[in-house]
Write an enzyme that holds these catalytic residues in place. Structure first.
Site, PDB file in Angstrom:
ATOM      1  N   ARG A 199      -2.887  -1.645   5.333  1.00  0.00           N
ATOM      2  CA  ARG A 199      -3.675  -2.385   4.344  1.00  0.00           C
ATOM      3  C   ARG A 199      -2.950  -3.638   3.876  1.00  0.00           C
ATOM      4  O   ARG A 199      -3.561  -4.671   3.611  1.00  0.00           O
ATOM      5  CB  ARG A 199      -3.971  -1.470   3.155  1.00  0.00           C
ATOM      6  CG  ARG A 199      -4.969  -0.404   3.513  1.00  0.00           C
ATOM      7  CD  ARG A 199      -5.119   0.601   2.404  1.00  0.00           C
ATOM      8  NE  ARG A 199      -4.131   1.672   2.517  1.00  0.00           N
ATOM      9  CZ  ARG A 199      -4.285   2.876   1.973  1.00  0.00           C
ATOM     10  NH1 ARG A 199      -5.358   3.142   1.263  1.00  0.00           N
ATOM     11  NH2 ARG A 199      -3.363   3.805   2.111  1.00  0.00           N
ATOM     12  N   ASP A 253       2.833   2.557   3.174  1.00  0.00           N
ATOM     13  CA  ASP A 253       3.956   2.150   4.008  1.00  0.00           C
ATOM     14  C   ASP A 253       4.051   0.639   4.151  1.00  0.00           C
ATOM     15  O   ASP A 253       5.047   0.112   4.622  1.00  0.00           O
ATOM     16  CB  ASP A 253       3.829   2.794   5.391  1.00  0.00           C
ATOM     17  CG  ASP A 253       3.986   4.304   5.314  1.00  0.00           C
ATOM     18  OD1 ASP A 253       4.934   4.748   4.629  1.00  0.00           O
ATOM     19  OD2 ASP A 253       3.175   5.026   5.907  1.00  0.00           O
ATOM     20  N   CYS A 289       0.898  -1.155   0.000  1.00  0.00           N
ATOM     21  CA  CYS A 289       0.000   0.000   0.000  1.00  0.00           C
ATOM     22  C   CYS A 289       0.927   1.192   0.000  1.00  0.00           C
ATOM     23  O   CYS A 289       1.770   1.305  -0.883  1.00  0.00           O
ATOM     24  CB  CYS A 289      -0.934  -0.043   1.202  1.00  0.00           C
ATOM     25  SG  CYS A 289      -0.126  -0.425   2.770  1.00  0.00           S
TER      26      CYS A 289
END
Lengths: 549, 557
Positions: free
Chosen positions: B348, B344, B342
């Site tokens: 997610r 970082d 995602c």
């Protein structure tokens, strides 16, 4: 009339059938007077036998000479038939249309159906009012069984025997009947053994705009009150709707004339609104492409869950008045044949443990729906896929079953029957080989000679080999009043009916089987241990020399 | 103790919102870690509220009967108190406000929590979950994947674990180069290796990383080689998926900040797939709206359904589950490896990888397996627990229910596959509470390095063995290791109507709405009784008696 006149093409070969969760089948399509049959003549594929009465609507499509008929059923299933040949397809379609919309009751399948099983216990004799009255007599002597309606002339939608207060004579009943919509004067619906409180039901009083009153009616319902006690009248309509009813000769009980009664208005929807609600709900359940937002907004817009909540809330209120407040209750709406019965029957499920057994539930349906004159035939003539403008169709009984399912979900150990039992009842109210739900009243059923000419649903259901499917393995008789939660988050969509044909239930069925397995294994162990214990006890008495005290 | 202004208040009323009759009067005690309400009744019933679980405390205007105080907890319990004197109420409010917002790690409950374990047992407890053993369970290391020392002492990426699994064919230079081209150095590494038992014998893997620093045109040959190496570690497949779990617009916007997503022209043989899970801020607001729905007083069905829709919560849960389904399908059905990222790669990405793992591997559907999965995909890979679950008084914009959503995805799966999970709903709810409670050291801090620096293993206790000892309470009676649902890959439906409101989690503000009878509890009781009967039977059999001879007793599991 001969069915043959309606069947232009009795059979077509090479028809392809598509239906939910089953492989596509190619075979021969046959039309009979009551069934649509598709058979592949191969051993391993199931045949389709569909009652014409189960068909709600059909759609035709053509691609070249290949015709397709989409058959939408009252049990909410949708199947597709691919029929080679335009003429054949058109003939089949028009025959189905004609055969599924026959107006005459006596042409219905139950009059032609011959059971392949031996009727051991005749369902027509199972739930007679005299028996129910015997039970009542054992608890109280305040009531009598009146024959005032024996020829159905006082109230055509009531049964011939009615339970009324002992001190009210038949002449007063007739006067009260003339003051109530459709002659439906207040009668006993339920006697709460725990505290002697009662629930009665009726139709709206015919007060009209000039506030007509009827002494006999007042006396009749006051006779059910204990000295110094107040009762509750639960009017299933909003005050505004009840007010409007006055203009058409109806109305509600004025405080001045019924000083011992407190009136509470609730807002259960009327039948045509409920039909709309069902159509919208089923439409949104069948569209798998909905985004989450659209699905939730469609579910909300259908109002189905709101209807469930309102009906359950009203039933809880009635039960609360009786059990918690220790007060008697009179329930009515307009005609007293729809929302009234939803409320009185659900209140009994909450209050009375015997209604949660299979026999008790059947008796409840007989008493509070069939004999109480719910017009099944009118209400269940069409289901969610009907194209025409609804006349008097409405899913009143389906909503009742949905409410029962909600309580069953919250009290999974308190019912002797399982969800399948409720689904089976839903199916048979719309289309059946049995005649239990034919006609709109006892009077109509008597006239049709149903008990002589046809088979009762109960004769079939109560056979041990059928009953097995409907038994709840978790059942532990529970003698308490059960209070369901009516908070929106506690009420769920009844997937067993509304998503039944849209998603496979394999994993849920497996879970059910696992549950049955766990419980059966436990019973098996119990039997073994008990027999061992008995043998041990026996050995001990044999071993020890007899000691006389 | 310096924060407690009034340690004891008498004649406090605890109010049940739905039924006033159920309200009770008692004494409120404030300790440094808990607020305890002791009823005056015969039973002296106690209600304990852990301060680190308090989300907020709200005082309503004083009325004739006293000063109302509402305590809302992070596990969605709500307590309503009525305190006779306004002054006491203000004191309690001030104390709780301070006590529920520790400013330093040292103040957290885990450092004072003492379950009376000796040193040896405590150390052993920390070894209960062993990630090395987990990778070896997957068959790693093998001829294609091995462990690299590149992140020794966290010199390559301070939010990753020190031990990373990478393709054998990736050289140290490629590893370092790839890390440099990834946001916060979070390079692509192995998360899950799928050893297929079907005739296909796929050996696809799930890898994870953060977004690449592509901007509008930048590229890194090391990073490209890294992805090539990952793809090649799956010899049967000719391409790999890069699953960017963000909405495409968000990913594009990141390019302006020098970040972004893989350019399919530069990376050979990748297929880029956007999933569209919203960011932590959207999720935080969505959950708040959902909680508000749960707190509505006597809502109508329309209020409820409209509120549910308006919160968007189920839509987000569906997005997370859809991501997992996509990945699991690629790995199990197509035999294609997947790299998930995602921005970082710690929110997610953790959700998508762990949901896919639950779908793919029956082990993660067991009690121990779910612990291992959380330890691997969340704890070790630097999911920022202390930030996301507000362990310390900090930036409210860092707070987000990321883990809540993962647990809910598992719950939604349990609704579709009732026999597939060894654990029950209670286990998920217990995990949820402990992620917030700070009672144990497991979820303290934001990455492995931080936990090491805090010396948590010496100073706190591990949650896992405690849950394991009580596993009887968390067992799903319908689970059987030899059941077909227990085997293989789960293929859930994600049609909108399959998602339900999680009443057990979000309906808890209402005491009276608690479920009346639970079939699972009934079944557990039946099973327990069966076990006792089995024991009784076998004890009878141990003493052979003539009369038992004909009693052929068959035991089945």
């Amino acid at each position: 009339m001969e069915f043959a006149e309606l069947i232009k093409t009795p059979r077509v070969d090479g028809v392809v059938l598509h239906r939910p969760f089953m492989p596509t089948v190619e075979g021969t399509l046959c039309l009979t007077g009551h069934h649509l049959i598709l058979s592949s003549r191969q051993d391993n594929t199931e045949e389709l036998w569909l009652l014409h009465a189960n068909i709600d609507s059909i759609e035709k499509r053509f691609v070249g000479s290949l015709g397709t008929i989409i058959v939408k059923c009252k049990d909410l299933r949708v199947i597709q038939l691919d029929i080679p040949g335009m003429e054949e397809c058109l003939n089949i379609a028009s025959s189905i249309e004609a055969l599924s919309t026959l107006d005459s009751v006596s042409l219905m399948y139950p009059f032609f159906y011959r059971p392949l099983f031996e009727v051991i216990e005749d369902g027509w004799q199972l739930f007679v009012p005299e028996e129910a009255f015997k039970d009542l007599e054992s608890m109280t002597d305040e009531w009598r069984l009146s024959e005032v309606n024996k020829d159905f002339s006082v109230c055509p939608s009531y049964p011939s025997l009615l339970t009324v207060p002992k001190d009210i004579d038949d002449e007063s009943l007739c006067k009260a009947a003339s003051f109530r919509h459709g002659g439906r004067f207040p009668v006993l619906s339920y006697y709460h053994k725990k505290n002697g409180m009662v629930m009665m039901r009726a139709a709206q009083p015919l007060t009209g705009t000039n506030g007509r009153r009827c002494k006999e009616d007042e006396k009749l319902i006051n006779a059910t009150l204990c000295a110094g006690k107040r009762g509750y009248i639960i009017d299933t309509r909003t005050i505004a709707v009840a007010q409007q009813a006055k203009a058409r000769g109806g109305g509600f009980e004025q405080e001045a004339n019924y000083p011992q009664w407190r009136r509470i208005h609730k807002a259960i929807e009327r039948s045509n609104v409920l039909q709309e609600s069902l159509i919208k709900l089923v439409e949104s359940c069948n569209d798998q492409s909905h985004s989450m937002d659209r699905w939730l907004s469609k579910l909300e817009a259908s109002n189905w869950q709101s209807n469930v909540k309102e009906i359950l809330t009203t039933a809880c209120l009635a039960a609360q008045c009786i059990d918690r407040e220790g007060a008697s209750v009179l329930v009515h709406g307009t005609e007293g044949t729809d929302s009234t019965l939803q409320v009185t029957s659900l209140a009994q499920i909450i209050l009375d443990p015997s209604c949660r057994t299979i026999r008790g539930f059947e008796a409840l349906i007989e008493r509070e729906w069939l004999q109480a004159g719910h017009p099944f035939q009118q209400r269940c003539a069409q289901s969610a896929y009907s194209n025409g403008k609804p006349r008097s169709e409405a899913p009143v009984f389906l909503l009742f079953l949905d409410c029962v399912w909600q309580i069953l979900r919250q009290f999974p150990c308190s019912f002797q029957f399982n969800e399948n039992f409720l689904i089976m009842l839903f199916e048979h109210t719309y289309a059946s080989q049995f005649s239990t739900f034919l006609g709109n009243s006892v009077a109509e059923r008597v006239k049709l000679l149903l008990s002589q000419k046809t088979v009762s649903l109960w004769s079939w259901v109560n056979r041990p080999q059928e009953l097995e499917r409907f038994l709840n393995p978790l059942y532990e008789p529970n003698n308490l009043v059960i209070w369901p939660s009516v908070a929106p988050q506690s009420l769920q969509l009844w997937e067993g009916v509304f998503l039944r044909w849209n998603r496979s239930t394999k994993c849920l069925d497996e879970a059910y089987q696992e549950m049955v397995h766990i419980i059966e294994y436990n019973k098996e162990l119990q039997n073994k241990v008990n027999s061992l214990r008995r043998q041990l006890a026996q050995l001990e008495t044999e071993d020890s020399p007899l000691q006389t005290p | 103790m310096e924060h407690i202004r009034t340690p004891k208040v008498e004649n406090v009323r605890m109010i049940d919102r739905l039924t006033r009759r159920k309200s009770s009067v008692g004494t409120l005690y404030l300790s440094s870690t808990h607020t305890i309400f002791v009823e005056n009744s015969e039973a002296r019933k106690e209600t304990w509220v852990l301060h680190s679980l308090i989300y907020n405390v709200e005082r309503l205007p004083t009325n004739s009967s006293g000063s109302p105080l509402i305590i809302r907890c992070k596990n969605f319990h709500v307590y309503r108190l009525l305190i006779p004197q306004e002054k006491d109420c203000l004191d309690v409010l001030a104390s709780l406000t301070r006590l529920s917002r520790p400013e330093r790690y040292g103040e957290l409950f885990c450092f004072s929590f003492n379950p009376n374990l000796d040193k040896e047992l405590r150390e052993k407890a920390w070894g209960f979950i062993n990630l090395k053993a987990e990778f070896s369970r997957m068959g790693i290391p093998c001829n294609l994947w091995h462990v690299t020392a590149a992140n020794h002492e966290y010199r390559l990426c301070d939010t990753y674990p020190s031990e990373l699994f990478v393709p054998k064919s990736a050289s140290p230079a490629v590893i370092v180069g790839s890390a440099k081209f990834r946001s916060r150095g979070r390079l692509p590494v192995l998360s899950y290796f799928h050893r297929d038992t079907s005739p296909n014998l796929f050996i696809a893997s799930i890898c994870r990383s953060s977004q690449p620093l592509t901007g509008f045109s930048a590229r890194s040959s090391d990073d490209e080689q890294m992805l090539q190496a990952i793809m090649k570690s799956n010899p049967v497949s000719e391409f790999m998926y890069v699953v960017d779990t963000r909405p495409k617009l968000n990913a594009m916007a990141n390019r302006a900040a020098g970040k972004g997503y893989e350019n399919e022209d530069h990376y050979t043989n990748i297929k880029l797939q956007f999933i569209g899970i919203e960011n932590i801020h959207v999720m935080r607001n969505s959950q708040q709206k959902l909680i508000d729905v749960g707190e509505l007083a006597a809502p109508s069905m329309s209020d409820f359904l409209w509120g549910l829709e308006n919160s968007g919560w189920l839509k987000h849960i569906k997005a997370v589950l859809d991501a997992g389904v996509f990945i699991a399908k690629a790995v199990a059905e197509d035999g294609v490896s997947v790299l998930v990222h995602c921005s970082d790669g710690w929110d997610r990405t953790a959700q998508a990888c762990s949901v896919a793992s639950v779908l793919l591997d029956p082990y993660y559907r067991t009690i121990k397996g779910l612990m291992v999965l959380i330890e691997k995909d969340w704890v070790s890979f630097g999911h920022k627990f202390s930030h996301r679950y507000a362990h310390l008084d900090g930036d409210p914009k860092e707070v987000s229910p990321v883990m809540d959503q993962f647990l809910e995805c598992v719950w939604q799966l349990m609704q579709q596959f009732p026999c597939a999970f060894e654990f029950n709903e209670r286990f998920l709810i217990q995990l949820h509470t402990h992620i917030y409670s700070c009672q144990n050291g497991n979820f303290i801090g934001n990455c492995q390095k931080e936990r090491r620096d805090l010396r948590l293993q010496e100073r706190t206790h591990s949650l896992w063995p405690h849950l394991w000892e009580n596993r009887a309470e968390y067992t799903n009676p319908l689970y059987r290791t030899d059941h077909s649902q227990t085997q293989g890959v789960l293929k859930p439906l994600t049609t909108a109507y399959c998602f339900k409101f999680w009443k057990g989690m979000y309906g808890r503000a209402e005491k009276s709405v608690a479920s009346h009878q639970s079939p699972a509890d009934c079944l557990n009781a039946v099973r327990e009784e069966s076990q006792q009967l089995e024991e009784e039977l076998s004890s009878h059999q141990e003493v052979p008696r003539e009369t038992d001879a004909g009693q052929g007793i068959h035991m089945h599991a």
